[in-house]
Design a protein around this motif. Structure first.
Motif, PDB file in Angstrom:
ATOM      1  N   ILE A  29       4.011  -9.821 -15.195  1.00 24.47           N
ATOM      2  CA  ILE A  29       5.079  -9.217 -14.382  1.00 24.47           C
ATOM      3  C   ILE A  29       4.494  -8.233 -13.383  1.00 24.47           C
ATOM      4  CG2 ILE A  29       7.077  -7.673 -14.461  1.00 24.47           C
ATOM      5  CD1 ILE A  29       7.823  -9.028 -17.139  1.00 24.47           C
ATOM      6  N   ASP A  30       3.530  -7.428 -13.838  1.00 22.57           N
ATOM      7  CA  ASP A  30       2.868  -6.493 -12.919  1.00 22.57           C
ATOM      8  C   ASP A  30       2.169  -7.247 -11.800  1.00 22.57           C
ATOM      9  OD1 ASP A  30       3.754  -4.378 -14.407  1.00 22.57           O
ATOM     10  OD2 ASP A  30       1.835  -4.006 -15.423  1.00 22.57           O
ATOM     11  N   GLY A  31       1.555  -8.383 -12.155  1.00 21.88           N
ATOM     12  CA  GLY A  31       0.894  -9.198 -11.136  1.00 21.88           C
ATOM     13  C   GLY A  31       1.873  -9.742 -10.116  1.00 21.88           C
ATOM     14  N   ILE A  43      12.911  -4.242 -16.802  1.00 20.12           N
ATOM     15  CA  ILE A  43      11.661  -4.776 -17.336  1.00 20.12           C
ATOM     16  C   ILE A  43      11.350  -4.215 -18.720  1.00 20.12           C
ATOM     17  CG2 ILE A  43       9.156  -4.863 -16.975  1.00 20.12           C
ATOM     18  CD1 ILE A  43       9.749  -5.077 -13.970  1.00 20.12           C
ATOM     19  N   GLU A  44      11.620  -2.926 -18.917  1.00 24.69           N
ATOM     20  CA  GLU A  44      11.353  -2.346 -20.239  1.00 24.69           C
ATOM     21  C   GLU A  44      12.201  -3.023 -21.317  1.00 24.69           C
ATOM     22  OE1 GLU A  44      11.432   1.996 -22.537  1.00 24.69           O
ATOM     23  OE2 GLU A  44      11.832   1.871 -20.381  1.00 24.69           O
ATOM     24  N   LEU A  45      13.478  -3.232 -20.992  1.00 26.35           N
ATOM     25  CA  LEU A  45      14.366  -3.900 -21.942  1.00 26.35           C
ATOM     26  C   LEU A  45      13.929  -5.340 -22.171  1.00 26.35           C
ATOM     27  CD1 LEU A  45      17.010  -3.165 -23.494  1.00 26.35           C
ATOM     28  CD2 LEU A  45      18.256  -4.308 -21.652  1.00 26.35           C
ATOM     29  N   VAL A  82      -5.194 -11.909 -13.105  1.00 32.09           N
ATOM     30  CA  VAL A  82      -5.089 -10.799 -14.074  1.00 32.09           C
ATOM     31  C   VAL A  82      -5.687 -11.163 -15.431  1.00 32.09           C
ATOM     32  CG1 VAL A  82      -3.020  -9.907 -12.932  1.00 32.09           C
ATOM     33  CG2 VAL A  82      -2.766 -11.472 -14.888  1.00 32.09           C
ATOM     34  N   SER A  83      -6.363 -12.288 -15.522  1.00 29.71           N
ATOM     35  CA  SER A  83      -6.827 -12.777 -16.826  1.00 29.71           C
ATOM     36  C   SER A  83      -7.805 -11.823 -17.500  1.00 29.71           C
ATOM     37  CB  SER A  83      -7.465 -14.166 -16.674  1.00 29.71           C
ATOM     38  OG  SER A  83      -8.578 -14.115 -15.791  1.00 29.71           O
TER      39      SER A  83
END
Length: 379
Positions: free
Chosen positions: A200-202, A218-220, A360-361
């Motif tokens: 998600i950050d990516g 996103i936190e939920l 992001v791997s």
């Protein structure tokens, strides 16, 4: 002194005027007759009248000088003053009013007129005081309401915090119950949750799928992802913990966990409708095994018909399965797992998400190396 009788000071150097004024007002009010401005100030040190009737033309200190002193002293500035005068020129009246007098009464004055004008100003003053008292009470009530609202807000926030803590505790317990039935996948929910966050950050960093992510909590969502395998709680132990690869029939039974997970969450949803947490959880449970080319389960969805959360979870879930121990296989290396996911681009996985995963791997490898628990069965 009767508390309902207002105190009035009549200040005049003419004794006859003082007598007329006292006779006119004494029946309803407490009247102090004062022969000079100097004597008035002496009395004001011990008494505060509701009204001062002040002669203008007096020897020593005249009425104009006296009112200036009255208005500059905070202790007496709010006492209304009516001038008594035989000087009826408009400029004299204007000067007195500009100095703070509330009215003029001409001398010689009629007792009835003096009473009426006095009562009028006392009534106005009384109403003014009542309004000021009401304003003070309203201000106090406003402050009390403010404090109440602040306390209520703190209480609501504390209650909400406890509800969230309870929800998270129940969620964690449910996820642990699923994992405890399969002793080969400890930490799976935590690691897939981390993988989701990296993806998600990516997406946010590269500005991808903005329209589909708009409005996400996103936190939920990350919290709810822990229920993606909740359907496994209904899978038989002999299948879930089989120390070998599943037969085709057994695999068909295992595949039911996605639909079973949806059903379990829907039962909870019936008691808590319109809950975003459960909506996210149901998407994860029901779509994380779907494949981009439509060959997945339980509904054979393809492409963007698969909700984005499910497509994200598909990568996080497969990566963790590859690098984790299973009774029928050793864990793959990070490099091997990355290669498998890249090979699944456009078939198993969303091509856009695979490109993001590739970028992001290294973060997946870092987490896997630090947090993956050891398993004595590998020795």
């Amino acid at each position: 002194m009767d508390s309902e009788r207002a105190m009035i000071m009549v200040v005049d150097d003419n004794v006859a005027n003082l007598k007329v004024a006292k006779n006119a007002l004494a029946e309803s009010h407490e009247v102090f007759t004062v022969p000079s401005a100097a004597k008035m100030f002496d009395l004001l040190e011990r008494n505060k009248p509701k009204l001062i009737l002040l002669d203008v033309d007096m020897p020593g200190m005249d009425g104009y000088e006296a009112i200036k002193l009255l208005k500059t002293n905070p202790a007496t500035s709010d006492i209304p003053v009516i001038f008594l005068t035989s000087m009826n020129a408009p400029e004299n009246e204007l000067e007195g009013l500009s100095l703070g007098a509330v009215d003029y009464i001409s001398k010689p004055f009629m007792p009835q007129l003096l009473r009426k004008r006095t009562e009028l100003h006392l009534t106005v003053e009384s109403q003014k005081l009542r309004l000021e008292e009401q304003a003070k009470k309203l201000e106090i009530q406003k402050e009390e309401l403010k404090h109440f609202n602040e306390n209520l807000q703190r209480m609501v926030e504390e209650k909400s915090r406890k509800v969230v803590m309870l929800k998270n505790a129940v969620l964690r317990t449910m996820a642990d119950m699923v994992e405890s039935r399969d002793d080969t996948t400890g930490g799976h929910t935590e690691r897939t949750q981390y993988g989701l966050k990296m993806l998600i950050d990516g997406l946010k960093d590269f500005g991808l799928y903005r329209d589909q992510m708009e409005g996400w909590d996103i936190e939920l969502m990350l919290q709810s992802s822990q229920l993606h395998d909740v359907g496994k709680i209904a899978i038989a132990d002999n299948i879930l913990n089989k120390p070998a690869r599943l037969t085709e029939e057994e695999f068909e039974e295992m595949k039911k966990h996605a639909a079973l997970g949806v059903r379990i969450i829907e039962r909870i949803e019936a008691e808590m409708p319109d809950d975003d947490f459960l909506k996210y959880a149901k998407i994860f449970a029901g779509t994380h095994q779907e494949k981009w080319d439509g060959s997945g389960y339980p509904n054979g969805l393809a492409g963007e018909d698969i909700p984005l959360p499910g497509r994200l979870m598909a990568i996080a879930d497969v990566y963790d399965a590859l690098v984790s121990y299973r009774p029928y296989k050793k864990p793959s290396s990070h490099e091997e797992a990355v290669r498998v996911i890249l090979e699944g681009k456009g078939s198993h996985f969303d091509p856009v998400l695979v490109d993001v995963f590739e970028q992001v791997s290294d973060q997946f490898d870092k987490y896997n190396g630090v947090h993956k628990p050891s398993d004595t069965r590998l020795k």
